[in-house]
Design an enzyme around this catalytic site. Structure first.
Site, PDB file in Angstrom:
ATOM      1  N   SER A  98       0.833  -1.202   0.000  1.00  0.00           N
ATOM      2  CA  SER A  98       0.000   0.000   0.000  1.00  0.00           C
ATOM      3  C   SER A  98       0.871   1.256   0.000  1.00  0.00           C
ATOM      4  O   SER A  98       1.715   1.421  -0.877  1.00  0.00           O
ATOM      5  CB  SER A  98      -0.963  -0.041   1.180  1.00  0.00           C
ATOM      6  OG  SER A  98      -1.994   0.891   1.020  1.00  0.00           O
ATOM      7  N   ASP A 242      -5.671  -3.405  -2.744  1.00  0.00           N
ATOM      8  CA  ASP A 242      -4.662  -3.150  -1.703  1.00  0.00           C
ATOM      9  C   ASP A 242      -4.100  -4.445  -1.117  1.00  0.00           C
ATOM     10  O   ASP A 242      -4.841  -5.306  -0.632  1.00  0.00           O
ATOM     11  CB  ASP A 242      -5.317  -2.330  -0.597  1.00  0.00           C
ATOM     12  CG  ASP A 242      -4.312  -1.687   0.341  1.00  0.00           C
ATOM     13  OD1 ASP A 242      -3.340  -2.354   0.716  1.00  0.00           O
ATOM     14  OD2 ASP A 242      -4.506  -0.509   0.684  1.00  0.00           O
TER      15      ASP A 242
END
Length: 769
Positions: A98, A242
């Site tokens: 991320s 993500d």
């Protein structure tokens, strides 16, 4: 520690002595002594080197850096990197998830901590999250559409849908593409200046996906595609979001690269209780953290130097607190500084150099994209605004991609630059938006048209490729509509058809129709105004910046007065046929509150024939031009200065197409125009010249106060005399307050003129339509 192997020099010496022993003589002794001395020296030197190499192996372990995800909390990674560099630590491998993948990817590309800090301080994260598309990058049709509607929803089979995410992430993609230009041709992340990997989550299977090859930008964007905030990213047929959902701390993967020592930075949230789960963002973060927090317990034990900044008071979207979070990262790293410093010494102190960023210029040899069902290559290249063989900059590339994004015709847009000799090929990946129909809504109020609710239905590919059909219905005090059909062909000629109806009831100047005054003091008459206009037109992009076009217009104009007693109620009821042409340029960054840009427009229209209700029509033409410039005075203070002029050519038989000034905040049609200090549509003439200036200050975010002034000479045939360069006959001033909202600007202006005894206050709410 690996064992020291026998010296090759000792072995050679022993072998040499055995071979020479049978023939020793007194004359050979000095030579043998010399040889033995030389070989022993070499042996000692070799052993010293071996010893030093062994010591180097001990003192210089391979160091891996693991950066977790955490949204804005990931700013703390920058603070940690600053301290690592201060300690002289060389990072050999980087793994991130991320936000950790974004910062880690930039560091692996060659940037040092100070450069990354500077990059993030300059980044507008509101624009990043909202996938901001600069107004100047849109074509004129796109600008018009984007400045009408507050809400846009997918509409299919008479059902209203919702977007799959707030943003497609193109702002982030364009930014990272420009930042990683030095390594744009590298497809194996192990060959980056620092070997790198990041993690994504296969949203269809829930499996972890290791991203260490391919397009670096696409990998970073996929790893950071927070669900519902950014759309999933497709890589090698896998739909990724993500990586923090499955692996927010890729320590095992970094060890597999060859790291001996792991420095880990953990910025993920702890689980919150119900009091802390106050909004949708926190709930989504909690869901993604349910598994990763439990997994972190074992991963912490496997981390040699574990760094956890104290950022409990910040959220994943606390981008406005970036500097504070960076300091928290520094503090956490300094708390374990002795451990960090023990990984190096003065002989191995490493100072990461500042990355010398490559040229901003790209030589585009080819533009490649898969064949599309509904859009031609000409359409794509027209949106990009450059062709194969062009020399462009990354800003040009970003503008082109933004143009494609603004169309809403593509659910997925990605690109990479492949080497082709000493040039680049632009490989585009475009997935057409399966939704071809949209429902759009808007609200507006002004003093001329009064209140209105805008309902719009837009459909793509109605008849031809590249086309769009749009119907606006305005319900409120005055029913109106606006129908558009447009086929865009890029650099080739585009064409369209437009039909619109405008209606209002208002007191207007009696000079507008040469009628007796109802109100002697204000020189006005109350009228019902109806304008039905149909246009068939063509247009094209001229020198890649200007919009040039022309066409044929049919207009039905009806003007009547419900209060006239002594003359016939209908003042005008005629049909008109005309031809028109125009040239436009618009680079304002914001239509209502511009900080920068230039606007230019020129129009010529010739009225050929009429049904001639007034029995006075003769062919004539109108011409007008406008230019305006906006800039920044300092910080949040901006200005806009402009001038425009217009005149009639030929007969003055139809005063209804004269230039008529007054009021503010309404949707301008025909030759109507704003003028501070005067009521709506209260001064008129067949020629004019006007100048205006506005100074605006943004006192708070999206809150504006401004002061304006305008001056004009307006009358009949003023350019045939020196009237147009005399002192302004009309002047007006205004002070105002404006607020940028989701439904458009909300403005209030109080205006006055030294020529008028009455002041005017106007309200305008929402986008103009």
């Amino acid at each position: 520690m690996r064992p020291i192997q026998p010296s090759i020099s000792n072995t050679q010496s022993q072998r040499f002595l055995r071979l020479q022993q049978p023939s020793i003589s007194i004359w050979n002794v000095p030579l043998l002594l010399f040889i033995c001395l030389f070989l022993n020296t070499q042996s000692s030197f070799s052993q010293e080197n071996e010893k030093k190499a062994t010591q180097d192996t001990v003192r210089r372990p391979k160091i891996g850096l693991v950066l977790s995800g955490g949204g804005a909390k990931g700013f703390a990674h920058i603070g940690v990197l600053k301290v690592l560099e201060e300690a002289g630590i060389k990072i050999d491998y980087i793994g991130g998830t991320s936000m950790g993948s974004v910062i880690g990817g930039l560091y692996a590309s060659g940037y040092n901590a100070a450069q990354i800090d500077s990059i993030f301080k300059k980044t507008n994260f509101d624009e990043l999250i909202n996938d901001y598309i600069p107004r100047s990058s849109k074509n004129f049709y796109g600008k018009k559409n984007d400045e009408l509607y507050a809400i846009i929803l997918p509409f299919s089979n008479f059902r209203i849908g919702i977007p799959e995410a707030l943003s497609k992430g193109m702002y982030n993609y364009n930014l990272l593409s420009s930042l990683t230009r030095n390594v744009r041709h590298i497809r194996d992340f192990n060959k980056l200046p620092t070997p790198f990997l990041c993690i994504g989550t296969n949203i269809e299977t829930g499996e972890e996906v290791l991203l260490n090859k391919g397009n670096l930008v696409q990998a970073m964007v996929a790893s950071a595609a927070f669900p519902s905030l950014f759309t999933p990213v497709e890589i090698d047929g896998k739909l990724l979001v993500d990586g923090g959902v499955v692996n927010n701390y890729p320590i095992k993967e970094v060890r597999n690269l060859g790291a001996d020592i792991i420095i880990g930075v953990d910025v993920q949230d702890d689980l919150l209780n119900r009091k802390g789960l106050k909004n949708a963002t926190r709930i989504l973060v909690q869901i993604t953290n349910l598994q990763s927090i439990d997994k972190m317990k074992s991963k912490i034990k496997d981390t040699d130097i574990y760094i956890r900044p104290d950022i409990r008071d910040y959220g994943v979207v606390s981008f406005d607190k970036g500097e504070e979070i960076i300091r928290k990262g520094e503090e956490a790293a300094f708390a374990v500084y002795e451990k960090i410093k023990s990984l190096t010494d003065e002989n191995h102190f490493y100072k990461k150099p500042k990355l010398k960023i490559g040229t901003d210029t790209l030589q585009i040899k080819k533009i490649n994209n898969d064949k599309l069902d509904n859009y031609t290559k000409e359409y794509i290249r027209g949106k990009l605004r450059f062709k194969p063989g062009s020399t462009i900059t990354y800003d040009d590339l970003k503008t082109g991609i933004n143009n494609l994004n603004a169309t809403q015709n593509f659910s997925t847009i990605s690109y990479c630059l492949e080497p082709d000799g000493d040039q680049d090929d632009l490989d585009l990946t475009l997935q057409e938006n399966p939704t071809q129909t949209f429902l759009k809504l808007g609200l507006h109020y002004d003093g001329l048209y009064k209140s209105g609710i805008l309902l719009n239905l837009t459909h793509k590919k109605t008849l031809l490729k590249n086309d769009v059909t749009s119907l606006d219905i305005i319900l409120g005090d005055n029913f109106r509509y606006d129908f558009n059909y447009y086929v865009e062909n890029g650099f080739n000629i585009s064409f369209g058809f437009r039909s619109r109806l405008n209606k209002f009831n208002r007191n207007v100047t009696s000079n507008f129709n040469n009628l007796p005054k109802e109100n002697v003091e204000t020189n006005q008459i109350n009228v019902d105004f109806t304008d039905l206009t149909n246009q068939a037109y063509f247009q094209t992009i001229f020198v890649q910046k200007f919009l040039m076009g022309g066409g044929l217009e049919y207009k039905y104009l009806k003007i009547s007065s419900p209060t006239l007693a002594d003359i016939e109620q209908v003042i005008e009821k005629s049909n008109y046929l005309s031809v028109f042409g125009y040239l436009k340029y618009d680079s304002f960054d914001n239509k209502s509150f511009p900080h920068s840009g230039l606007y230019f427009s020129t129009d010529l229209q010739t009225y050929l024939t009429s049904s001639n209700y007034t029995k006075a029509f003769k062919p004539f033409s109108t011409a007008k031009a406008e230019i305006a410039f906006a800039g920044t005075l300092y910080k949040k203070a901006t200005f806009k200065i402009g001038t425009d002029a217009g005149f009639n050519i030929g007969s003055d038989s139809v005063p209804f197409f004269d230039y008529i000034f007054g009021g503010y905040g309404f949707n301008k049609i025909n030759n109507f125009n704003y003028f501070y200090g005067y009521d709506f549509l209260s001064i008129t003439g067949n020629s004019y010249i006007k100048a205006d200036l506005t100074v605006d200050y943004e006192i708070f975010k999206k809150n504006h106060v401004n002061i304006s002034a305008n001056f004009a000479n307006l009358g009949d045939d003023i350019f045939t005399t020196t009237d147009w360069i005399s002192m302004p006959k009309y002047s007006g001033y205004a002070v105002g307050y404006g607020l940028e909202t989701i439904i458009g600007p909300i403005e209030i202006k109080h205006s006055w003129s030294p020529e008028m005894s009455k002041n005017f206050t106007w309200f305008s709410i929402g986008f103009l339509f």
